[in-house]
Design an enzyme around this catalytic site. Structure first.
Site, PDB file in Angstrom:
ATOM      1  N   TYR A   1      60.607   3.708  -3.837  1.00 30.21           N
ATOM      2  CA  TYR A   1      59.214   3.248  -3.919  1.00 30.21           C
ATOM      3  C   TYR A   1      58.322   4.247  -4.647  1.00 30.21           C
ATOM      4  O   TYR A   1      57.527   3.860  -5.507  1.00 30.21           O
ATOM      5  CB  TYR A   1      58.677   2.995  -2.510  1.00 30.21           C
ATOM      6  CG  TYR A   1      57.252   2.485  -2.487  1.00 30.21           C
ATOM      7  CD1 TYR A   1      56.961   1.149  -2.744  1.00 30.21           C
ATOM      8  CD2 TYR A   1      56.191   3.350  -2.223  1.00 30.21           C
ATOM      9  CE1 TYR A   1      55.659   0.688  -2.733  1.00 30.21           C
ATOM     10  CE2 TYR A   1      54.878   2.905  -2.202  1.00 30.21           C
ATOM     11  CZ  TYR A   1      54.618   1.571  -2.460  1.00 30.21           C
ATOM     12  OH  TYR A   1      53.320   1.108  -2.456  1.00 30.21           O
TER      13      TYR A   1
ATOM     14  N   LYS B   1      56.115   3.661  -8.225  1.00 29.06           N
ATOM     15  CA  LYS B   1      54.666   3.826  -8.382  1.00 29.06           C
ATOM     16  C   LYS B   1      54.327   4.864  -9.453  1.00 29.06           C
ATOM     17  O   LYS B   1      53.281   4.781 -10.100  1.00 29.06           O
ATOM     18  CB  LYS B   1      54.027   4.176  -7.039  1.00 29.06           C
ATOM     19  CG  LYS B   1      54.020   3.004  -6.069  1.00 29.06           C
ATOM     20  CD  LYS B   1      53.347   1.777  -6.677  1.00 29.06           C
ATOM     21  CE  LYS B   1      53.331   0.580  -5.771  1.00 29.06           C
ATOM     22  NZ  LYS B   1      52.665  -0.599  -6.369  1.00 29.06           N
TER      23      LYS B   1
END
Length: 241
Positions: free
Chosen positions: A137, A141
């Site tokens: 994750y 980002k």
């Protein structure tokens, strides 16, 4: 008033932003992953709802076609994202889907990408990314921030910015998180409600421009990433449109 499309707007921060923008009088088009989610939204809102599973590249391309059948949007908020999924799904939903939608949708006046304060922990091997196609994750980002910065360079005629919504009480993050849905959506609502911002390539947190990891500023890597996304999706980025 503006016309706004928000990906991943069936719950969480995306839904909260949609509610607030609708209450302000904007025309908001919602996005749901499937028909079940769309029906849930239909019971609450009398607005247009588009359907598309962003974990499926063909459905994402079809979603872009449906979006283009609407009148041109003033703002598109790339809000959809996953956290508790396998790394390939995270890469597809959090990185490739926003790339596909960015390239295929008629250019709006403003693009808003949702980042995360976890992006400084992200890391990747640029030489292996096109074959592995898996990231955690934090890395997703970092990649979306780098794409936002690249798009801001390429398309100087529109506003392109990234928002860190904070650690918000959602099922994706944690209901014990300190920030409310109102906190997490406030910056997107503010940006989307302003037609003439006059700035691009910025990173915001709770209504304020803030710093981000400087490794995102590597222009050479940004361009290489766009080339990788072109290869993986078969869609060339329209640098000069």
């Amino acid at each position: 008033m503006s016309k706004i499309f928000i990906t991943g707007s069936s719950d969480g921060i995306g839904l909260e932003a949609a509610k607030r923008l609708i209450n302000l009088g904007h025309e908001v088009v919602l996005h749901a992953r499937d028909k079940k989610k769309a029906k849930e939204l239909e019971s609450k809102f009398n607005v247009k709802i588009l359907i598309g599973n962003l974990n499926n590249l063909e459905e994402t391309k079809s979603l872009a076609e449906e979006i283009n059948k609407q009148e041109t949007f003033d703002t598109i908020i790339h809000n959809a994202g996953v956290f508790h999924e396998d790394k390939e799904t995270i890469f597809t939903v959090n990185v490739l889907a926003p790339y596909i939608l960015t390239t295929l949708i008629k250019k709006p006046k403003q693009l808003i990408y949702i980042g995360s304060n976890m992006h400084p922990q992200g890391s990747f091997d640029i030489e292996k990314l096109s074959t592995i196609k898996k990231v955690d994750y934090s890395t997703s980002k970092l990649l979306i921030l780098m794409m936002s910065l690249a798009v801001a360079r390429y398309w100087k005629d529109i506003c392109v910015n990234t928002v860190d919504p904070g650690w918000v009480k959602t099922k994706m993050a944690n209901y014990n998180a300190p920030d409310s849905l109102e906190d997490g959506s406030a910056t997107q609502v503010w940006l989307a409600s302003n037609d003439d911002l006059g700035f691009s390539g910025k990173y915001f947190y709770h209504l304020q421009e803030t710093i981000y990891s400087k490794k995102a500023d590597d222009v050479e890597i940004q361009d290489k990433l766009i080339n990788i996304y072109e290869e993986l999706t078969g869609i060339r980025f329209p640098h000069n449109n």
